[in-house]
Write a protein that holds these residues in place. Structure first.
Motif, PDB file in Angstrom:
ATOM      1  N   ALA A  32       0.833  -1.206   0.000  1.00 26.67           N
ATOM      2  CA  ALA A  32       0.000   0.000   0.000  1.00 26.67           C
ATOM      3  C   ALA A  32       0.870   1.260   0.000  1.00 26.67           C
ATOM      4  CB  ALA A  32      -0.945  -0.008   1.196  1.00 26.67           C
ATOM      5  N   ARG A  33       2.017   1.212   0.684  1.00 28.83           N
ATOM      6  CA  ARG A  33       2.926   2.370   0.658  1.00 28.83           C
ATOM      7  C   ARG A  33       3.461   2.608  -0.753  1.00 28.83           C
ATOM      8  NH1 ARG A  33       4.865   0.332   5.579  1.00 28.83           N
ATOM      9  NH2 ARG A  33       6.772  -0.412   4.602  1.00 28.83           N
ATOM     10  N   ARG A  34       3.718   1.546  -1.491  1.00 29.97           N
ATOM     11  CA  ARG A  34       4.179   1.710  -2.879  1.00 29.97           C
ATOM     12  C   ARG A  34       3.123   2.445  -3.699  1.00 29.97           C
ATOM     13  NH1 ARG A  34       6.158  -4.551  -3.351  1.00 29.97           N
ATOM     14  NH2 ARG A  34       8.177  -4.280  -2.305  1.00 29.97           N
ATOM     15  N   VAL A  35       1.890   1.975  -3.594  1.00 28.63           N
ATOM     16  CA  VAL A  35       0.804   2.616  -4.338  1.00 28.63           C
ATOM     17  C   VAL A  35       0.598   4.036  -3.831  1.00 28.63           C
ATOM     18  CG1 VAL A  35      -1.647   2.503  -4.942  1.00 28.63           C
ATOM     19  CG2 VAL A  35      -0.298   0.389  -4.816  1.00 28.63           C
ATOM     20  N   GLY A  36       0.649   4.211  -2.515  1.00 29.48           N
ATOM     21  CA  GLY A  36       0.468   5.536  -1.929  1.00 29.48           C
ATOM     22  C   GLY A  36       1.540   6.519  -2.351  1.00 29.48           C
ATOM     23  N   SER A  37       2.778   6.058  -2.451  1.00 30.89           N
ATOM     24  CA  SER A  37       3.842   6.976  -2.865  1.00 30.89           C
ATOM     25  C   SER A  37       3.695   7.343  -4.343  1.00 30.89           C
ATOM     26  CB  SER A  37       5.227   6.388  -2.579  1.00 30.89           C
ATOM     27  OG  SER A  37       5.458   5.222  -3.329  1.00 30.89           O
ATOM     28  N   ALA A  38       3.256   6.416  -5.179  1.00 31.49           N
ATOM     29  CA  ALA A  38       3.004   6.735  -6.589  1.00 31.49           C
ATOM     30  C   ALA A  38       1.811   7.696  -6.707  1.00 31.49           C
ATOM     31  CB  ALA A  38       2.755   5.458  -7.390  1.00 31.49           C
ATOM     32  N   HIS A  39       0.792   7.473  -5.890  1.00 36.35           N
ATOM     33  CA  HIS A  39      -0.377   8.360  -5.819  1.00 36.35           C
ATOM     34  C   HIS A  39       0.066   9.772  -5.432  1.00 36.35           C
ATOM     35  CE1 HIS A  39      -4.366   9.763  -4.463  1.00 36.35           C
ATOM     36  NE2 HIS A  39      -3.859   9.967  -3.255  1.00 36.35           N
ATOM     37  N   ALA A  40       0.890   9.867  -4.400  1.00 33.98           N
ATOM     38  CA  ALA A  40       1.373  11.176  -3.932  1.00 33.98           C
ATOM     39  C   ALA A  40       2.233  11.855  -4.990  1.00 33.98           C
ATOM     40  CB  ALA A  40       2.151  11.006  -2.627  1.00 33.98           C
ATOM     41  N   ALA A  41       3.095  11.103  -5.658  1.00 32.74           N
ATOM     42  CA  ALA A  41       3.964  11.678  -6.691  1.00 32.74           C
ATOM     43  C   ALA A  41       3.142  12.217  -7.859  1.00 32.74           C
ATOM     44  CB  ALA A  41       4.978  10.643  -7.177  1.00 32.74           C
ATOM     45  N   ALA A  42       2.149  11.465  -8.303  1.00 34.01           N
ATOM     46  CA  ALA A  42       1.300  11.923  -9.408  1.00 34.01           C
ATOM     47  C   ALA A  42       0.549  13.189  -9.010  1.00 34.01           C
ATOM     48  CB  ALA A  42       0.319  10.824  -9.819  1.00 34.01           C
ATOM     49  N   ASN A  43       0.045  13.219  -7.787  1.00 36.92           N
ATOM     50  CA  ASN A  43      -0.699  14.395  -7.340  1.00 36.92           C
ATOM     51  C   ASN A  43       0.207  15.603  -7.121  1.00 36.92           C
ATOM     52  OD1 ASN A  43      -3.211  13.196  -7.525  1.00 36.92           O
ATOM     53  ND2 ASN A  43      -3.050  12.318  -5.493  1.00 36.92           N
ATOM     54  N   ALA A  44       1.431  15.373  -6.667  1.00 37.58           N
ATOM     55  CA  ALA A  44       2.389  16.471  -6.515  1.00 37.58           C
ATOM     56  C   ALA A  44       2.735  17.058  -7.882  1.00 37.58           C
ATOM     57  CB  ALA A  44       3.649  15.989  -5.793  1.00 37.58           C
ATOM     58  N   LEU A  45       2.910  16.204  -8.875  1.00 37.16           N
ATOM     59  CA  LEU A  45       3.173  16.675 -10.232  1.00 37.16           C
ATOM     60  C   LEU A  45       1.969  17.451 -10.766  1.00 37.16           C
ATOM     61  CD1 LEU A  45       4.918  16.896 -12.747  1.00 37.16           C
ATOM     62  CD2 LEU A  45       4.161  14.591 -13.395  1.00 37.16           C
ATOM     63  N   ALA A  46       0.764  16.947 -10.500  1.00 45.09           N
ATOM     64  CA  ALA A  46      -0.448  17.651 -10.934  1.00 45.09           C
ATOM     65  C   ALA A  46      -0.519  19.034 -10.293  1.00 45.09           C
ATOM     66  CB  ALA A  46      -1.695  16.839 -10.577  1.00 45.09           C
ATOM     67  N   LEU A  47      -0.189  19.132  -9.017  1.00 43.57           N
ATOM     68  CA  LEU A  47      -0.193  20.433  -8.353  1.00 43.57           C
ATOM     69  C   LEU A  47       0.866  21.355  -8.955  1.00 43.57           C
ATOM     70  CD1 LEU A  47      -1.106  22.453  -6.233  1.00 43.57           C
ATOM     71  CD2 LEU A  47       0.380  21.265  -4.585  1.00 43.57           C
ATOM     72  N   GLY A  48       2.036  20.814  -9.254  1.00 47.14           N
ATOM     73  CA  GLY A  48       3.074  21.620  -9.892  1.00 47.14           C
ATOM     74  C   GLY A  48       2.625  22.166 -11.238  1.00 47.14           C
ATOM     75  N   LEU A  49       2.001  21.320 -12.043  1.00 48.70           N
ATOM     76  CA  LEU A  49       1.495  21.754 -13.347  1.00 48.70           C
ATOM     77  C   LEU A  49       0.393  22.795 -13.190  1.00 48.70           C
ATOM     78  CD1 LEU A  49       1.418  18.262 -15.086  1.00 48.70           C
ATOM     79  CD2 LEU A  49       2.852  20.213 -15.790  1.00 48.70           C
ATOM     80  N   SER A  50      -0.474  22.589 -12.219  1.00 46.29           N
ATOM     81  CA  SER A  50      -1.564  23.526 -12.005  1.00 46.29           C
ATOM     82  C   SER A  50      -1.056  24.865 -11.464  1.00 46.29           C
ATOM     83  CB  SER A  50      -2.601  22.918 -11.059  1.00 46.29           C
ATOM     84  OG  SER A  50      -3.750  23.732 -11.032  1.00 46.29           O
ATOM     85  N   THR A  51      -0.034  24.810 -10.632  1.00 44.42           N
ATOM     86  CA  THR A  51       0.575  26.051 -10.149  1.00 44.42           C
ATOM     87  C   THR A  51       1.204  26.814 -11.316  1.00 44.42           C
ATOM     88  OG1 THR A  51       0.966  25.073  -7.977  1.00 44.42           O
ATOM     89  CG2 THR A  51       2.291  27.012  -8.555  1.00 44.42           C
ATOM     90  N   TRP A  52       1.879  26.096 -12.179  1.00 50.43           N
ATOM     91  CA  TRP A  52       2.465  26.691 -13.381  1.00 50.43           C
ATOM     92  C   TRP A  52       1.358  27.290 -14.256  1.00 50.43           C
ATOM     93  CZ3 TRP A  52       5.683  23.355 -17.337  1.00 50.43           C
ATOM     94  CH2 TRP A  52       6.349  24.200 -18.231  1.00 50.43           C
ATOM     95  N   SER A  53       0.218  26.593 -14.330  1.00 44.85           N
ATOM     96  CA  SER A  53      -0.924  27.095 -15.082  1.00 44.85           C
ATOM     97  C   SER A  53      -1.405  28.421 -14.506  1.00 44.85           C
ATOM     98  CB  SER A  53      -2.066  26.078 -15.062  1.00 44.85           C
ATOM     99  OG  SER A  53      -3.255  26.639 -15.573  1.00 44.85           O
ATOM    100  N   TRP A  54      -1.520  28.495 -13.185  1.00 44.09           N
ATOM    101  CA  TRP A  54      -1.988  29.726 -12.545  1.00 44.09           C
ATOM    102  C   TRP A  54      -1.014  30.873 -12.830  1.00 44.09           C
ATOM    103  CZ3 TRP A  54      -0.034  32.792  -8.520  1.00 44.09           C
ATOM    104  CH2 TRP A  54      -0.904  33.798  -8.097  1.00 44.09           C
TER     105      TRP A  54
END
Length: 194
Positions: free
Chosen positions: A116-138
């Motif tokens: 579950a930690r493996r999946v959770g860390s991939a989940h967190a990484a994808a969401n962190a990247l999404a936030l980075g892209l969205s911040t760049w968008s703003w």
């Protein structure tokens, strides 16, 4: 009501199992666990971030805000530049809402087993990247580069969609999630999730 049978050979199930067994994620997953354990080291903070008074995890509820505002911004983007200010504001609201969403997810991460930690860390990484892209968008939108902002919001939603899929895999396929014992008459220890 009968639930549809899910196929264990579906592309989604295969992707989930691949991430579960990806031992290359162990080092970042362990580093994330150290941070998560520190975050919930005080019982009052753990109970607050895991929403003990609600009886179940707060994280899945909070995910609707960033996803919903970013999707709303994309819908407004279809009308061209005349809704640019509203789209930019929605992107900002989603970005800001990502912070408490991430904190509650991190609180759920503490106590997960290795898969579950493996999946959770991939989940967190994808969401962190999404936030980075969205911040760049703003930032692009704020600078008047609305077309660039639109593309970046689309990329953020696509990346966030992968993160959402992995979060769903955790909570549905792997059946992990905080449940307060009093909420369902159980005395079993809750299994936290992302």
């Amino acid at each position: 009501m009968t639930q549809p049978q899910s196929s264990t050979t579906s592309p989604g199930a295969l992707l989930g199992r691949m991430v579960e067994s990806a031992s290359g994620l162990d080092a970042p997953a362990d580093r994330l666990r150290t941070i998560a354990d520190a975050l919930v080291s005080r019982p009052w903070r753990r109970d607050l971030l895991r929403a003990a008074p609600l009886g179940h995890a707060l994280h899945p509820v909070l995910t609707d805000v960033p996803i919903g505002t970013w999707m709303s911004a994309m819908i407004l983007d279809l009308s061209g530049d005349r809704m640019a200010d509203a789209s930019r504001r929605l992107v900002l609201v989603g970005n800001l809402a990502s912070l408490p969403t991430a904190l509650t997810g991190l609180a759920e991460y503490s106590g997960l087993d290795q898969q579950a930690r493996r999946v959770g860390s991939a989940h967190a990484a994808a969401n962190a990247l999404a936030l980075g892209l969205s911040t760049w968008s703003w930032i692009a939108r704020r600078g008047g580069h609305h077309a660039t902002g639109r593309v970046l919001t689309g990329a953020a939603l696509a990346t966030g969609g992968l993160g959402a899929f992995l979060g769903g895999h955790l909570s549905i396929a792997m059946k992990v999630g905080s449940v307060h014992p009093d909420a369902h008459g159980s005395v079993e220890e809750p299994t936290p999730s992302i």
